[in-house]
Scaffold this active site. Structure first.
Site, PDB file in Angstrom:
ATOM      1  N   ARG A  26       0.920  -1.439  -0.281  1.00  6.40           N
ATOM      2  CA  ARG A  26       0.032   0.023   0.114  1.00  6.40           C
ATOM      3  C   ARG A  26       0.811   1.154  -0.069  1.00  6.40           C
ATOM      4  O   ARG A  26       0.565   2.201   0.611  1.00  6.40           O
ATOM      5  CB  ARG A  26      -0.881   0.008   1.112  1.00  6.40           C
ATOM      6  CG  ARG A  26      -1.951  -0.775   1.122  1.00  6.40           C
ATOM      7  CD  ARG A  26      -2.894  -0.734   0.139  1.00  6.40           C
ATOM      8  NE  ARG A  26      -4.242  -1.399   0.123  1.00  6.40           N
ATOM      9  CZ  ARG A  26      -5.177  -1.258   1.030  1.00  6.40           C
ATOM     10  NH1 ARG A  26      -5.238  -0.144   1.699  1.00  6.40           N
ATOM     11  NH2 ARG A  26      -6.393  -2.271   0.856  1.00  6.40           N
ATOM     12  N   ARG A  30      -3.439   6.744   0.644  1.00  2.00           N
ATOM     13  CA  ARG A  30      -4.157   8.065   1.308  1.00  2.00           C
ATOM     14  C   ARG A  30      -2.997   8.628   2.142  1.00  2.00           C
ATOM     15  O   ARG A  30      -3.405   9.866   2.811  1.00  2.00           O
ATOM     16  CB  ARG A  30      -5.224   7.638   2.083  1.00  2.00           C
ATOM     17  CG  ARG A  30      -6.458   7.383   1.324  1.00  2.00           C
ATOM     18  CD  ARG A  30      -7.629   6.856   1.833  1.00  2.00           C
ATOM     19  NE  ARG A  30      -7.261   5.350   2.323  1.00  2.00           N
ATOM     20  CZ  ARG A  30      -7.966   4.518   2.821  1.00  2.00           C
ATOM     21  NH1 ARG A  30      -9.125   4.790   3.216  1.00  2.00           N
ATOM     22  NH2 ARG A  30      -7.569   3.340   3.309  1.00  2.00           N
ATOM     23  N   ARG A  39      -7.037  12.502  -5.816  1.00  2.00           N
ATOM     24  CA  ARG A  39      -8.411  11.747  -5.407  1.00  2.00           C
ATOM     25  C   ARG A  39      -9.494  12.884  -5.436  1.00  2.00           C
ATOM     26  O   ARG A  39     -10.661  12.504  -5.858  1.00  2.00           O
ATOM     27  CB  ARG A  39      -8.267  10.858  -4.254  1.00  2.00           C
ATOM     28  CG  ARG A  39      -9.634   9.953  -3.968  1.00  2.00           C
ATOM     29  CD  ARG A  39      -9.286   9.039  -2.906  1.00  2.00           C
ATOM     30  NE  ARG A  39      -9.944   9.755  -1.492  1.00  2.00           N
ATOM     31  CZ  ARG A  39     -10.412   9.106  -0.652  1.00  2.00           C
ATOM     32  NH1 ARG A  39     -10.153   7.868  -0.541  1.00  2.00           N
ATOM     33  NH2 ARG A  39     -10.875   9.772   0.461  1.00  2.00           N
ATOM     34  N   ASP A  76      -6.543  -2.966  -7.533  1.00  2.00           N
ATOM     35  CA  ASP A  76      -7.105  -3.431  -6.167  1.00  2.00           C
ATOM     36  C   ASP A  76      -7.678  -5.183  -6.464  1.00  2.00           C
ATOM     37  O   ASP A  76      -7.513  -5.454  -7.591  1.00  2.00           O
ATOM     38  CB  ASP A  76      -8.464  -2.942  -5.647  1.00  2.00           C
ATOM     39  CG  ASP A  76      -8.829  -3.195  -4.148  1.00  2.00           C
ATOM     40  OD1 ASP A  76      -8.324  -2.592  -3.299  1.00  2.00           O
ATOM     41  OD2 ASP A  76      -9.686  -4.171  -3.885  1.00  2.00           O
ATOM     42  N   TYR A 156     -14.621 -11.623   0.305  1.00  2.00           N
ATOM     43  CA  TYR A 156     -15.159 -10.397  -0.120  1.00  2.00           C
ATOM     44  C   TYR A 156     -16.373 -10.804  -0.964  1.00  2.00           C
ATOM     45  O   TYR A 156     -17.358 -10.003  -0.861  1.00  2.00           O
ATOM     46  CB  TYR A 156     -14.211  -9.542  -0.672  1.00  2.00           C
ATOM     47  CG  TYR A 156     -13.356  -8.855   0.089  1.00  2.00           C
ATOM     48  CD1 TYR A 156     -13.564  -7.670   0.994  1.00  2.00           C
ATOM     49  CD2 TYR A 156     -11.929  -9.310   0.370  1.00  2.00           C
ATOM     50  CE1 TYR A 156     -12.596  -7.410   1.743  1.00  2.00           C
ATOM     51  CE2 TYR A 156     -10.866  -8.883   1.364  1.00  2.00           C
ATOM     52  CZ  TYR A 156     -11.395  -7.861   1.861  1.00  2.00           C
ATOM     53  OH  TYR A 156     -10.512  -7.219   2.812  1.00  2.00           O
TER      54      TYR A 156
HETATM   55  O1  CP3 Z   1      -0.084  -1.540  -2.476  1.00  2.00           O
HETATM   56  C1  CP3 Z   1      -0.237  -0.827  -3.239  1.00  2.00           C
HETATM   57  O2  CP3 Z   1       0.276   0.519  -3.238  1.00  2.00           O
HETATM   58  C2  CP3 Z   1      -1.081  -1.022  -4.374  1.00  2.00           C
HETATM   59  C3  CP3 Z   1      -2.390  -0.767  -4.330  1.00  2.00           C
HETATM   60  C4  CP3 Z   1      -3.154  -1.771  -3.576  1.00  2.00           C
HETATM   61  C5  CP3 Z   1      -4.808  -1.552  -3.086  1.00  2.00           C
HETATM   62  N1  CP3 Z   1      -5.236  -2.418  -2.837  1.00  2.00           N
HETATM   63  C6  CP3 Z   1      -5.181  -0.114  -3.341  1.00  2.00           C
HETATM   64  C7  CP3 Z   1      -6.256   0.462  -2.376  1.00  2.00           C
HETATM   65  C8  CP3 Z   1      -3.375  -3.107  -3.356  1.00  2.00           C
HETATM   66  C9  CP3 Z   1      -2.038  -4.121  -3.298  1.00  2.00           C
HETATM   67  C10 CP3 Z   1      -4.315  -3.473  -2.606  1.00  2.00           C
HETATM   68  C11 CP3 Z   1      -4.838  -4.949  -2.180  1.00  2.00           C
HETATM   69  C12 CP3 Z   1      -5.729  -5.112  -1.366  1.00  2.00           C
HETATM   70  N2  CP3 Z   1      -7.085  -4.647  -1.563  1.00  2.00           N
HETATM   71  C13 CP3 Z   1      -6.276  -6.190  -0.689  1.00  2.00           C
HETATM   72  C14 CP3 Z   1      -4.846  -7.261  -0.071  1.00  2.00           C
HETATM   73  C15 CP3 Z   1      -3.934  -6.282   0.797  1.00  2.00           C
HETATM   74  C16 CP3 Z   1      -4.668  -6.371   2.204  1.00  2.00           C
HETATM   75  O3  CP3 Z   1      -4.615  -5.032   2.603  1.00  2.00           O
HETATM   76  O4  CP3 Z   1      -4.702  -6.973   2.927  1.00  2.00           O
HETATM   77  C17 CP3 Z   1      -7.348  -6.236   0.205  1.00  2.00           C
HETATM   78  C18 CP3 Z   1      -7.963  -7.009   1.192  1.00  2.00           C
HETATM   79  C19 CP3 Z   1      -8.094  -5.141  -0.592  1.00  2.00           C
HETATM   80  C20 CP3 Z   1      -9.640  -4.810  -0.575  1.00  2.00           C
HETATM   81  C21 CP3 Z   1      -9.698  -3.325  -0.105  1.00  2.00           C
HETATM   82  N3  CP3 Z   1      -9.540  -2.190  -0.709  1.00  2.00           N
HETATM   83  C22 CP3 Z   1     -10.121  -2.788   1.047  1.00  2.00           C
HETATM   84  C23 CP3 Z   1     -10.540  -3.709   2.256  1.00  2.00           C
HETATM   85  C24 CP3 Z   1     -10.194  -1.589   1.040  1.00  2.00           C
HETATM   86  C25 CP3 Z   1     -10.851  -0.636   1.856  1.00  2.00           C
HETATM   87  C26 CP3 Z   1      -9.761  -0.449   2.935  1.00  2.00           C
HETATM   88  C27 CP3 Z   1      -9.185   0.832   2.789  1.00  2.00           C
HETATM   89  O5  CP3 Z   1      -7.833   0.704   3.028  1.00  2.00           O
HETATM   90  O6  CP3 Z   1      -9.555   1.951   2.182  1.00  2.00           O
HETATM   91  C28 CP3 Z   1      -9.746  -1.259  -0.366  1.00  2.00           C
HETATM   92  C29 CP3 Z   1      -9.601   0.146  -0.878  1.00  2.00           C
HETATM   93  C30 CP3 Z   1      -8.359   0.638  -1.470  1.00  2.00           C
HETATM   94  N4  CP3 Z   1      -7.442  -0.154  -2.057  1.00  2.00           N
HETATM   95  C31 CP3 Z   1      -7.631   1.822  -1.308  1.00  2.00           C
HETATM   96  C32 CP3 Z   1      -6.501   1.847  -1.871  1.00  2.00           C
HETATM   97  C33 CP3 Z   1      -5.508   2.743  -2.095  1.00  2.00           C
HETATM   98  C34 CP3 Z   1      -8.248   3.122  -0.555  1.00  2.00           C
HETATM   99  C35 CP3 Z   1      -8.909   3.966  -1.771  1.00  2.00           C
HETATM  100  C36 CP3 Z   1      -9.362   5.199  -1.043  1.00  2.00           C
HETATM  101  O7  CP3 Z   1      -9.992   5.333  -0.408  1.00  2.00           O
HETATM  102  O8  CP3 Z   1      -8.642   6.185  -1.708  1.00  2.00           O
END
Ligand code: CP3
Length: 349
Positions: A26, A30, A39, A76, A156
């Site tokens: 990640r 944010r 964003r 994602d 999910y």
């Molecule tokens: O690592 C990186 O920089 C690459 C981008 C990336 C995202 N999601 C962007 C994202 C990666 C590799 C993921 C993987 C992901 N997504 C996982 C596996 C890793 C982990 O964290 O366990 C999972 C379970 C998800 C599912 C997901 N996506 C959730 C549960 C959420 C909401 C929680 C949160 O952090 O907002 C997301 C949204 C998400 N995916 C955001 C980002 C940058 C936030 C979006 C925003 O509000 O700007």
């Protein structure tokens, strides 16, 4: 020099790097003011992820600040269910919401009709980042493609979003293993296809995120984590035999060993609960390891961060090792703390 193998790829190939390679799960997102700025203009998360120029730009943002050894494409794990026709939205402050898939009939509706259409922008973004890294002179930064593991993505899909106990998913797996297998098989097939296309578009390594691997008993772990992951890896390696694949079975505990032995992963990501001296003795002799600083320790910063990072480096840097976190960067992390960590890693390399 220009054609020298990138340090991150050297470690995945069990070769000695010039310094300890690092990247952070990640790393785009944010906690970076430049991400928040984009964003606010873009609308929702999916609008950004499916816009190749924007996704490429966001992928580059942390690289420009910190020069990580790897960039991970901004996307994602839930784009796969979306591409299979499941309704998906990201509600601000609430995380992902999907129309739940709860039984055989729901699973039967998923299909490949729109698969390439939905995912083509991700491939386009990968090609843009690969070119961007070169153009901006980041010749030592490799590009990572990724997907979610079938078990985690299924969680999910069945729950319809995040969950603490995965009751609906486990109930389906225990009570109707045939239907659940059908869902897992579909995720194996679609994820392998997605990963193969990401390599075609320019990804130099892949990571499979199994965030909820730690929620399963040992038998279920074998059935729903190890076996499907192995099948994806075999399918990808049939087409791209040399592409390194990092597995991340988060919170798998002692199951890390069987996961590494049986899936065929090239390297493994460790969550922060794994004792690094245990990993040095038991995991590192098998495959390169990546990890595992507690993201909240990074959020905290200061002496605690320094001590924890140095302990990880002391324990793991004699073997094949990539520095990373034990899970994704928390959104409230000050970017200065990331800078502090990068300095610690560089000073100890
Ligand atoms: O690592 C990186 O920089 C690459 C981008 C990336 C995202 N999601 C962007 C994202 C990666 C590799 C993921 C993987 C992901 N997504 C996982 C596996 C890793 C982990 O964290 O366990 C999972 C379970 C998800 C599912 C997901 N996506 C959730 C549960 C959420 C909401 C929680 C949160 O952090 O907002 C997301 C949204 C998400 N995916 C955001 C980002 C940058 C936030 C979006 C925003 O509000 O700007």
């Amino acid at each position: 020099m220009a054609n020298q193998k990138k340090n991150f790829l050297k470690v995945l190939n069990k070769e000695k790097p010039d310094h300890i390679p690092f990247w952070f799960m990640r790393q785009a997102g944010r906690y970076l003011p430049e991400y928040m700025k984009l964003r606010q203009k873009a609308g929702g998360f999916l609008d950004m992820a499916y816009n190749p120029s924007m996704a490429a730009e966001i992928t580059m943002q942390p690289i420009r600040r910190f020069e990580m050894d790897a960039a991970i494409i901004f996307s994602d794990i839930l784009v796969i269910p979306h591409a299979l026709g499941q309704h998906l939205e990201f509600v601000q402050g609430e995380g992902p919401k999907l129309e739940p898939v709860r039984n055989n009939q729901d699973i039967s509706k998923l299909n490949f009709d729109n698969f390439d259409n939905v995912l083509n922008p991700v491939y386009e973004a990968l090609s843009k980042v690969r070119a961007g890294l070169k153009n901006e002179g980041y010749n030592n930064t490799a590009l990572i493609g990724f997907c979610g593991a079938p078990w985690t993505v299924a969680c999910y899909m069945v729950e319809g979003g995040g969950s603490k106990d995965f009751i609906n998913t486990k109930r389906l797996a225990f009570s109707d293993p045939q239907s659940f297998s059908k869902l897992i098989d579909l995720l194996v097939e679609s994820s392998a296809k997605y990963l193969i296309n990401q390599v075609n578009a320019g990804a130099e390594a892949l990571q499979i995120f199994d965030s909820w691997a730690g929620a399963l008993d040992a038998q279920s772990f074998k059935k729903w984590v190890i076996n499907p992951t192995k099948r994806i890896i075999d399918l990808v390696h049939e087409v791209h035999p040399d592409i390194p694949i990092i597995g991340f079975p988060r919170c798998a505990g002692a199951n890390y060993i069987s996961y590494v032995r049986e899936t065929g992963v090239s390297a493994v990501g460790l969550d922060q609960a794994v004792d690094t001296s245990w990993a040095a003795d038991r995991v590192q002799p098998l495959v390169p390891v990546q990890g595992n600083l507690d993201p909240i320790c990074l959020l905290t910063g200061g002496d605690a961060l320094k001590r924890a990072a140095e302990k990880i480096i002391t324990d793991l840097s004699d073997g094949d090792f990539i520095f990373n976190l034990g899970h994704g960067i928390h959104k409230d992390t000050p970017p200065e703390h990331v800078e502090q960590l990068v300095k610690i890693i560089r000073e100890n390399s």
